[in-house]
Design a protein around this motif. Structure first.
Motif, mmCIF file in Angstrom:
data_model
loop_
_atom_site.group_PDB
_atom_site.id
_atom_site.type_symbol
_atom_site.label_atom_id
_atom_site.label_comp_id
_atom_site.label_asym_id
_atom_site.label_seq_id
_atom_site.Cartn_x
_atom_site.Cartn_y
_atom_site.Cartn_z
ATOM 1 N N MET A 1 0.849 -1.330 0.035
ATOM 2 C CA MET A 1 -0.079 0.157 -0.095
ATOM 3 C C MET A 1 0.943 1.195 -0.061
ATOM 4 O O MET A 1 1.833 1.347 0.686
ATOM 5 N N SER A 2 0.422 2.174 -0.764
ATOM 6 C CA SER A 2 1.137 3.607 -0.603
ATOM 7 C C SER A 2 0.288 4.632 -0.238
ATOM 8 O O SER A 2 -0.881 4.470 0.335
ATOM 9 N N PHE A 3 0.956 5.781 0.189
ATOM 10 C CA PHE A 3 0.379 6.792 0.633
ATOM 11 C C PHE A 3 -0.725 7.388 -0.254
ATOM 12 O O PHE A 3 -1.844 7.813 0.393
ATOM 13 N N THR A 4 -0.761 7.248 -1.433
ATOM 14 C CA THR A 4 -1.577 7.911 -2.320
ATOM 15 C C THR A 4 -2.881 6.849 -2.068
ATOM 16 O O THR A 4 -4.272 7.443 -2.278
ATOM 17 N N ASP A 5 -2.611 5.528 -1.900
ATOM 18 C CA ASP A 5 -4.022 4.703 -1.616
ATOM 19 C C ASP A 5 -4.841 5.119 -0.326
ATOM 20 O O ASP A 5 -5.892 4.698 -0.328
ATOM 21 N N ASP A 11 0.364 16.581 -3.450
ATOM 22 C CA ASP A 11 1.478 17.395 -3.025
ATOM 23 C C ASP A 11 1.872 16.690 -1.733
ATOM 24 O O ASP A 11 3.161 16.651 -1.428
ATOM 25 N N LEU A 12 1.161 16.109 -0.655
ATOM 26 C CA LEU A 12 1.628 15.619 0.461
ATOM 27 C C LEU A 12 2.549 14.180 0.201
ATOM 28 O O LEU A 12 3.335 13.942 0.835
ATOM 29 N N VAL A 13 1.930 13.366 -0.890
ATOM 30 C CA VAL A 13 2.520 12.262 -1.082
ATOM 31 C C VAL A 13 4.157 12.579 -1.533
ATOM 32 O O VAL A 13 4.849 11.943 -1.205
ATOM 33 N N ARG A 14 4.182 13.614 -2.126
ATOM 34 C CA ARG A 14 5.277 14.245 -2.950
ATOM 35 C C ARG A 14 6.579 14.495 -1.811
ATOM 36 O O ARG A 14 7.432 14.153 -1.628
ATOM 37 N N THR A 15 5.758 15.379 -0.861
ATOM 38 C CA THR A 15 6.490 15.764 0.360
ATOM 39 C C THR A 15 6.867 14.587 1.424
ATOM 40 O O THR A 15 8.273 14.633 1.746
ATOM 41 N N VAL A 16 6.106 13.651 1.337
ATOM 42 C CA VAL A 16 6.579 12.432 2.257
ATOM 43 C C VAL A 16 7.746 12.003 1.586
ATOM 44 O O VAL A 16 8.662 11.364 2.240
ATOM 45 N N ALA A 17 7.589 11.596 0.434
ATOM 46 C CA ALA A 17 8.512 11.030 -0.772
ATOM 47 C C ALA A 17 9.942 11.659 -0.425
ATOM 48 O O ALA A 17 10.767 11.099 -0.143
ATOM 49 N N GLN A 19 10.993 13.174 2.175
ATOM 50 C CA GLN A 19 11.476 12.893 3.530
ATOM 51 C C GLN A 19 12.102 11.384 3.337
ATOM 52 O O GLN A 19 12.509 11.018 4.776
ATOM 53 N N GLY A 20 11.895 10.849 2.434
ATOM 54 C CA GLY A 20 12.691 9.440 2.548
ATOM 55 C C GLY A 20 11.575 8.431 2.847
ATOM 56 O O GLY A 20 11.919 7.097 3.145
ATOM 57 N N TYR A 21 10.202 8.644 2.845
ATOM 58 C CA TYR A 21 9.212 7.513 3.099
ATOM 59 C C TYR A 21 8.551 7.343 1.870
ATOM 60 O O TYR A 21 7.719 8.211 1.059
ATOM 61 N N ASP A 22 8.542 5.818 1.745
ATOM 62 C CA ASP A 22 7.545 5.501 0.186
ATOM 63 C C ASP A 22 6.286 4.488 0.980
ATOM 64 O O ASP A 22 5.497 4.489 0.060
ATOM 65 N N SER A 23 6.227 4.133 1.998
ATOM 66 C CA SER A 23 5.120 3.252 2.358
ATOM 67 C C SER A 23 4.804 3.481 3.730
ATOM 68 O O SER A 23 5.673 3.706 4.661
ATOM 69 N N PRO A 24 3.481 3.531 4.016
ATOM 70 C CA PRO A 24 2.835 4.050 5.472
ATOM 71 C C PRO A 24 3.087 2.930 6.542
ATOM 72 O O PRO A 24 3.165 1.476 6.137
ATOM 73 N N THR A 25 3.276 3.137 7.544
ATOM 74 C CA THR A 25 3.419 2.381 8.731
ATOM 75 C C THR A 25 1.968 1.842 9.093
ATOM 76 O O THR A 25 0.864 2.059 8.564
ATOM 77 N N PRO A 26 1.912 0.486 10.022
ATOM 78 C CA PRO A 26 0.492 0.357 10.287
ATOM 79 C C PRO A 26 -0.299 1.370 10.964
ATOM 80 O O PRO A 26 -1.658 1.265 10.731
ATOM 81 N N ILE A 27 0.141 2.140 11.957
ATOM 82 C CA ILE A 27 -0.918 3.128 12.542
ATOM 83 C C ILE A 27 -1.098 4.282 11.385
ATOM 84 O O ILE A 27 -2.287 4.564 11.623
#
Length: 425
Positions: A1-5, A11-17, A19-27
């Motif tokens: 799963m991705s942040f887009t999902d 814009d936020l997905v790009r900002t998160v990327a 910061q070095g993150y490509d997939s969300p944590t369980p929480i």
């Protein structure tokens, strides 16, 4: 799963990327859709699970999608945290993730002058990160208006209760609109937290990503039995012999933290103390020096047990066990974060055997014990009461006696009834 999902904007997905993150944590996977939907949320997650982004990202999207055109901007989101350090770090996350968005933020906490904070508030902010005591100072002086808050976040709510902030929280709630979204994040769903949630949340969605009081699987835990008078010698030996470059060490008292930091310095180990009697400037400098490697050992009271965000911290040492068993979990949670390995070492003398048993009851398992050669405990030494004389100016208060009377708590208990308010945040 991705942040887009999860429904986050490009814009936020790009900002998160960035910061070095490509997939969300369980929480994040469980909490973000709930926050985006406008539901109240009651979430239990241990430290190091990515919970700050779990509420920061979706609330930024909600605010950005319905901007307020009037000036100056009023506070639309209030984030309450128990400590200054955590408030500063949450504000850093808000700044990082809000890049490119027309959203202003500010942080207010005690230990520093109010005037710069007043100036920031007068310019208008959308998001305010605050500790309860300093926020109420601004409310009393009329320098902040909370009547238009749309989203309230209580971060580390269990810690705020344990530090005696319940009365301050109620005073803050009286300043807020009754119609709002409320997000409550806690390390556990204790009975106290459930009672607080019952009065705060409206049909909340419940999310839990870790078993109650479970330590991170990535943390290797070990107990070294040692005589009380030889703890500092053993600590120095472990750091030297194992070439530990970055070590967070916990003591019970402020005086003990100062003394141990001085002793380690004399052993050739650059050290600094971090506790509530330090000014905010000194605390910020000590933490910065530790993160940047100028200080090898940071000696802290339980004020640092939560909220310290130190990337890839490899070693945590309990120089003295905490008097509240659950605090052990929060202490060692400073290591083993974001999938990295970590090691938690506890130096335990004969006086602390009851505390150790309380911790093992909370963990529901026995911790491995290893006697270091040359530091075998003397079997003729008898246990002494831990708090039979003042330590650091106060009797045995967890976290170093910050100026309140010591509560009557037993090992393994979560908090004390009748605790006085802690106003040191």
């Amino acid at each position: 799963m991705s942040f887009t999902d999860l429904g986050l904007s490009a814009d936020l997905v790009r900002t998160v990327a960035q910061q070095g993150y490509d997939s969300p944590t369980p929480i994040q996977t469980k909490a973000i859709p709930c926050v985006l939907s406008g539901q109240d949320l009651m979430a239990a997650a241990q430290t190091g699970t990515g919970k700050t982004a779990a509420f920061t990202l979706p609330l930024l999207q909600r605010l950005a999608s319905s901007p307020i055109k009037t000036a100056p901007r009023s506070v639309r989101c209030l984030i309450l945290t128990p400590t200054r350090e955590l408030a500063a770090q949450v504000q850093d996350s808000v700044r990082q993730y809000s890049q490119g968005l027309s959203i202003g933020s500010a942080v207010v906490f005690g230990g520093v002058g109010m005037q710069p904070q007043v100036q920031n508030l007068r310019r208008g902010v959308d998001i305010l990160v605050a500790t309860p005591g300093r926020l109420l100072d601004h409310v009393r002086q009329g320098t902040v208006d909370l009547s238009r808050v749309e989203i309230l976040v209580l971060d580390e709510a269990d810690r705020m209760l344990d530090m005696g902030f319940i009365h301050d929280i109620r005073k803050v709630l009286a300043e807020l609109p009754k119609q709002r979204q409320t997000l409550l994040f806690s390390a556990t769903f204790s009975d106290d937290i459930r009672r607080l949630a019952d009065g705060l949340l409206h049909k909340p969605q419940r999310v839990e990503v870790a078993a109650r009081n479970s330590a991170a699987d990535a943390i290797e835990q070990v107990v070294h039995p040692v005589d009380r008078v030889r703890k500092r010698e053993l600590l120095s030996r472990l750091i030297h012999d194992n070439a530990w470059r970055q070590v967070l060490v916990f003591t019970r008292t402020k005086h003990g933290a100062n003394r141990l930091a001085t002793q380690l310095d004399s052993d050739g180990l650059p050290a600094a103390a971090l506790h509530g009697n330090k000014s905010q400037t000194a605390r910020t400098r000590a933490l910065a020096d530790f993160k940047q490697g100028r200080v090898r050992v940071l000696v802290a009271t339980d004020i640092a047990a939560r909220g310290l965000d130190i990337d890839q911290l490899p070693h945590v040492v309990n120089f003295e066990l905490p008097t509240v068993a659950e605090d052990y979990v929060h202490r060692i949670g400073r290591t083993g974060r974001a999938g990295h390995d970590g090691e938690a070492v506890s130096l335990v003398c004969i006086d602390e055997q009851k505390l150790l048993r309380g911790i093992e009851l909370v963990l529901r398992r026995q911790l491995p014990q290893l006697v270091v050669s040359g530091f075998e405990p003397d079997p003729t030494i008898r246990a002494e009461p831990l708090f039979n004389k003042p330590q650091g100016g106060r009797r045995g208060r967890p976290g170093g006696g910050s100026g309140t009377k010591a509560p009557n708590r037993q090992p393994g208990s979560s908090r004390s009834a009748g605790r006085r308010e802690y106003r040191g945040a």
